[in-house]
Design a protein around this motif. Sequence first.
Motif, PDB file in Angstrom:
ATOM      1  N   ILE A 226       0.838  -1.204   0.000  1.00 21.43           N
ATOM      2  CA  ILE A 226       0.000   0.000   0.000  1.00 21.43           C
ATOM      3  C   ILE A 226       0.873   1.253   0.000  1.00 21.43           C
ATOM      4  O   ILE A 226       0.572   2.237  -0.686  1.00 21.43           O
ATOM      5  CB  ILE A 226      -0.955   0.002   1.208  1.00 21.43           C
ATOM      6  N   GLN A 227       1.959   1.209   0.752  1.00 19.81           N
ATOM      7  CA  GLN A 227       2.866   2.356   0.788  1.00 19.81           C
ATOM      8  C   GLN A 227       3.397   2.680  -0.606  1.00 19.81           C
ATOM      9  O   GLN A 227       3.475   3.842  -1.009  1.00 19.81           O
ATOM     10  CB  GLN A 227       4.031   2.069   1.745  1.00 19.81           C
ATOM     11  N   LYS A 228       3.747   1.648  -1.355  1.00 19.91           N
ATOM     12  CA  LYS A 228       4.242   1.853  -2.716  1.00 19.91           C
ATOM     13  C   LYS A 228       3.155   2.440  -3.616  1.00 19.91           C
ATOM     14  O   LYS A 228       3.425   3.277  -4.484  1.00 19.91           O
ATOM     15  CB  LYS A 228       4.742   0.523  -3.294  1.00 19.91           C
ATOM     16  N   ILE A 229       1.925   1.986  -3.408  1.00 17.69           N
ATOM     17  CA  ILE A 229       0.800   2.518  -4.190  1.00 17.69           C
ATOM     18  C   ILE A 229       0.598   3.998  -3.879  1.00 17.69           C
ATOM     19  O   ILE A 229       0.470   4.830  -4.794  1.00 17.69           O
ATOM     20  CB  ILE A 229      -0.494   1.732  -3.886  1.00 17.69           C
ATOM     21  N   MET A 230       0.607   4.350  -2.594  1.00 19.52           N
ATOM     22  CA  MET A 230       0.358   5.727  -2.187  1.00 19.52           C
ATOM     23  C   MET A 230       1.458   6.675  -2.658  1.00 19.52           C
ATOM     24  O   MET A 230       1.215   7.860  -2.896  1.00 19.52           O
ATOM     25  CB  MET A 230       0.205   5.810  -0.667  1.00 19.52           C
ATOM     26  N   GLU A 231       2.662   6.154  -2.807  1.00 20.63           N
ATOM     27  CA  GLU A 231       3.770   6.982  -3.283  1.00 20.63           C
ATOM     28  C   GLU A 231       3.609   7.373  -4.751  1.00 20.63           C
ATOM     29  O   GLU A 231       4.291   8.278  -5.244  1.00 20.63           O
ATOM     30  CB  GLU A 231       5.095   6.237  -3.092  1.00 20.63           C
ATOM     31  N   LYS A 232       2.718   6.697  -5.442  1.00 19.31           N
ATOM     32  CA  LYS A 232       2.509   6.967  -6.878  1.00 19.31           C
ATOM     33  C   LYS A 232       1.317   7.890  -7.142  1.00 19.31           C
ATOM     34  O   LYS A 232       1.005   8.171  -8.305  1.00 19.31           O
ATOM     35  CB  LYS A 232       2.319   5.644  -7.623  1.00 19.31           C
ATOM     36  N   THR A 233       0.656   8.357  -6.087  1.00 16.43           N
ATOM     37  CA  THR A 233      -0.484   9.243  -6.291  1.00 16.43           C
ATOM     38  C   THR A 233      -0.016  10.617  -6.762  1.00 16.43           C
ATOM     39  O   THR A 233       1.134  11.011  -6.557  1.00 16.43           O
ATOM     40  CB  THR A 233      -1.320   9.391  -5.013  1.00 16.43           C
ATOM     41  N   PHE A 234      -0.922  11.350  -7.390  1.00 12.03           N
ATOM     42  CA  PHE A 234      -0.616  12.648  -7.977  1.00 12.03           C
ATOM     43  C   PHE A 234      -1.234  13.780  -7.151  1.00 12.03           C
ATOM     44  O   PHE A 234      -2.323  13.643  -6.603  1.00 12.03           O
ATOM     45  CB  PHE A 234      -1.167  12.735  -9.406  1.00 12.03           C
ATOM     46  N   ASP A 235      -0.547  14.904  -7.100  1.00 13.93           N
ATOM     47  CA  ASP A 235      -1.047  16.103  -6.429  1.00 13.93           C
ATOM     48  C   ASP A 235      -2.151  16.699  -7.305  1.00 13.93           C
ATOM     49  O   ASP A 235      -1.890  17.184  -8.406  1.00 13.93           O
ATOM     50  CB  ASP A 235       0.099  17.101  -6.256  1.00 13.93           C
ATOM     51  N   ILE A 236      -3.396  16.679  -6.823  1.00 12.97           N
ATOM     52  CA  ILE A 236      -4.507  17.094  -7.686  1.00 12.97           C
ATOM     53  C   ILE A 236      -4.536  18.614  -7.898  1.00 12.97           C
ATOM     54  O   ILE A 236      -4.908  19.071  -8.986  1.00 12.97           O
ATOM     55  CB  ILE A 236      -5.870  16.591  -7.148  1.00 12.97           C
ATOM     56  N   ASN A 237      -4.137  19.388  -6.911  1.00 10.07           N
ATOM     57  CA  ASN A 237      -4.089  20.838  -7.110  1.00 10.07           C
ATOM     58  C   ASN A 237      -3.047  21.208  -8.158  1.00 10.07           C
ATOM     59  O   ASN A 237      -3.267  22.085  -8.999  1.00 10.07           O
ATOM     60  CB  ASN A 237      -3.784  21.555  -5.796  1.00 10.07           C
ATOM     61  N   GLU A 238      -1.922  20.529  -8.094  1.00 12.73           N
ATOM     62  CA  GLU A 238      -0.866  20.779  -9.070  1.00 12.73           C
ATOM     63  C   GLU A 238      -1.330  20.384 -10.465  1.00 12.73           C
ATOM     64  O   GLU A 238      -1.072  21.096 -11.450  1.00 12.73           O
ATOM     65  CB  GLU A 238       0.388  19.990  -8.681  1.00 12.73           C
ATOM     66  N   TYR A 239      -2.032  19.263 -10.575  1.00 10.21           N
ATOM     67  CA  TYR A 239      -2.530  18.826 -11.874  1.00 10.21           C
ATOM     68  C   TYR A 239      -3.508  19.836 -12.455  1.00 10.21           C
ATOM     69  O   TYR A 239      -3.408  20.211 -13.629  1.00 10.21           O
ATOM     70  CB  TYR A 239      -3.209  17.461 -11.769  1.00 10.21           C
TER      71      TYR A 239
END
Length: 331
Positions: A226-239
């Motif tokens: 799960i930690q590896k999955i969460m590290e791949k999430t994107f910053d939605i405000n930045e997007y």
Amino acid sequence: MKGDIMASKWIKKDLFDQFVEEKQNEEASKKPTSRRSDMVWQTPTMGTQDKPKVYEVRLLPDPKGQFYKRFYYHGFKSGDRWYFPLCEKTYDFYNWCPFCAAASKLYTGTQADKTLASTIKRKEKFVGNIFIIDDPRDAERDAENKVVNTVKLYEFPGEVEQKIKGTITDVKHGLGASVFDPGDEGYNFIIKVRATKPTKDGKTWPVYADSEFARKSSSLGTDKEIQKIMEKTFDINEYVSTQKMSDEDIITLMKNEMLWDLVKDEWSRYKGKVANGVKTESEKASGKKEETPKPTSKKKNEEEDVPSDLGLPPKEEDQDDADLLRELDEL
């Protein structure tokens, strides 16, 4: 030594070392660029009127803990290219937006003007992170293009957002924050996309009404996974911020679409008399920059905006949005 520029009388070593350091810092500060398809999940395609196409995902918070974000945009074609400029009302509904202003003026004109207004009017979307558990389209994709077990941004319409909002705000029967939990307490979101009844010209449109959350909770893996999955999430405000066009590009686009004359005076009021080298006629004549009055706040009923009723049935407006999403996927 021949070729050793450090020994050359023509090169100042301290300045060269400083220059090299600047270039090294430039490389270190560069962010890896990604194609939109690398970040954003392709809009789910629909099944038939009787049988939906089914997808399964887990909603996830972004690296800063944000869950999902609403944003507004204007999508239309200019020449051979599609444009999707971010609407300023994404950040504050009282912000002035040149595209909203143009659409508002067009709406008061001829039927052709109203048709154009419906094309450029503000549209709504939401975006958040998902972990893709099942995408039936993977069966037809090459190995390198499969998306199952990857993290993507999902841009979804209001119909989907209502499903999510309904369960997170229902204190008595809803699932609350658990719909964003990647662990044992989390619930998958099952997206079911049916097709509408075909129109006279054979067109159909997506319907998300059957979408629902799983009845049983499940984990996306071990804590380490799960930690590896969460590290791949994107910053939605930045997007979302990357969707914003520069003033110069907006002016060029509006001129190409013959919209600039509709908003140039308001642009001067709200954004300044000089915008990226574009001067007003009075400034050209006088050679001086005029003082720019500060924007005044408006009451809600004074908001210059496109009326909700553009003379189009609600479903037809939804169809316009679906078409734009399809075009955006193909970019």
